[in-house]
Design a protein around this motif. Sequence first.
Motif, mmCIF file in Angstrom:
data_model
loop_
_atom_site.group_PDB
_atom_site.id
_atom_site.type_symbol
_atom_site.label_atom_id
_atom_site.label_comp_id
_atom_site.label_asym_id
_atom_site.label_seq_id
_atom_site.Cartn_x
_atom_site.Cartn_y
_atom_site.Cartn_z
ATOM 1 N N HIS A 259 -40.917 -21.442 -1.865
ATOM 2 C CA HIS A 259 -42.130 -20.642 -2.064
ATOM 3 C C HIS A 259 -43.176 -20.989 -0.998
ATOM 4 O O HIS A 259 -43.847 -20.107 -0.475
ATOM 5 C CB HIS A 259 -42.705 -20.874 -3.467
ATOM 6 N N ARG A 270 -40.923 -10.611 1.258
ATOM 7 C CA ARG A 270 -40.423 -10.468 -0.112
ATOM 8 C C ARG A 270 -39.496 -11.647 -0.371
ATOM 9 O O ARG A 270 -38.504 -11.821 0.343
ATOM 10 C CB ARG A 270 -39.656 -9.157 -0.273
ATOM 11 N N THR A 272 -37.500 -13.779 -3.557
ATOM 12 C CA THR A 272 -37.131 -13.720 -4.982
ATOM 13 C C THR A 272 -36.023 -14.715 -5.306
ATOM 14 O O THR A 272 -35.017 -14.775 -4.603
ATOM 15 C CB THR A 272 -36.607 -12.304 -5.343
ATOM 16 N N GLY A 274 -33.828 -14.713 -8.356
ATOM 17 C CA GLY A 274 -33.625 -13.820 -9.494
ATOM 18 C C GLY A 274 -32.559 -14.292 -10.462
ATOM 19 O O GLY A 274 -32.378 -13.704 -11.525
#
Length: 421
Positions: A259, A270, A272, A274
């Motif tokens: 992050h 973008r 992610t 997930g």
Amino acid sequence: MREDVQDAVNRVDQHRLWQRLTEMAQIGAIPGSGVNRAAFSDEDVESRKLLISWARARNFTVAIDAIGNLFIRRAGSDPHAAPVMTGSHMDTQPRGGRFDGIYGVLAGLEVLEAIDAAGAITRHPIELVAWSNEEGGRFAPCTMGSAVYTQAKPLSEFLAVKDNEGIALEDALARTLAATPEAEKRELNAPAAAYIETHIEQGPLLEQEGKTIGVVTGIQGLRWFNVEVFGESAHAGTTRVGARKDALRDAIAAINALHELTRDATDTVRFTIGRMLVTPNSPNSIASHVLFSVDVRHPDPATIARLGDAVEPTVRKAVKHCSVKVTVTLHDDPCVFDSAVVEGVERAAQALKLPHQRMPSGASHDAMYMARVCPTGMIFVPCERGISHNEAENATPEDLAAGARVLTAALLELANREPRG
Ligand SMILES: [Zn+2]
């Protein structure tokens, strides 16, 4: 705008386009106004037959290739000129909407009808293509039809792929091909002069900015990884914290570091995570193994290369007590569309006085493969709250028709271009 182009644009019929979208949405309709039309299913076949019936009513020629891509052509004046192409896909996600893909196909048909009704003579043929298996929901991977057409991947690579019921793609494809015997057979990788795909945006930007037309500049790059952290399971009550090889704790440290790596003041990256699998996934056992996915995307080639290449070193540095394995699962470089096509779309939107803006595509499309073999671009129209891959997907008849008008003008310009050299 030239008078003949304006004439064709004027013949784009908002009502007919909307009616056809509504009729197609009944094939594979699911509760909540959604559509489930898997590639090479009975519903896919039914939608192909309906499209062919509309094409034949106008005397357009219909052809099909070995992966089931369907081609509908209006002839040009130069028998040697390759077609200027448009299109998208007719398959959907299992719980998909009424516009993703099918809009680009029916907008293309609307353009062919409008140009035909105007009696325009174009040097290049104009050809509509409905790509097979764009979604990959039944047979993975996605964008299969365009990958095979452009010879980015061989058809043989996919024939043994099975769906959840054990049906091989080879068999489902053979049934699909047999269901439309009226379509003449076409070789793979037939030449294309240019390609423009229309699609709902599948994001919220156009709606937020109050724009009708997205002039798509390219498709952002995408890197996927699986990260596995290997620790050692032990008793949560008896094992000292300092003596643990806790795979979940190290995985969380790695995720936090990723992050940090992808933090972006412009909010363009973008990033992610997930999916995460924890073993043994028990409240009083220390995790022995964690697998998590990484999905990172960016439109700029240098940025996505930097971020993608930094994923493994960042994870390795953050993991303190366990061992780690990073596997690349997908790598799509960003695709930058042909500047002449992008400018042509922009000029068309301008001439039609439609509010528009340039933007990259966040999602993958068949245009990504077409960009490898011919000058390519895309046109986006707004969809309600940016919702897509969802039954609630929605768009207005006015915006959908506006996209078809821009497509008409842009395709006509390309189809009348003089041969080079
Ligand atoms: Zn789509």
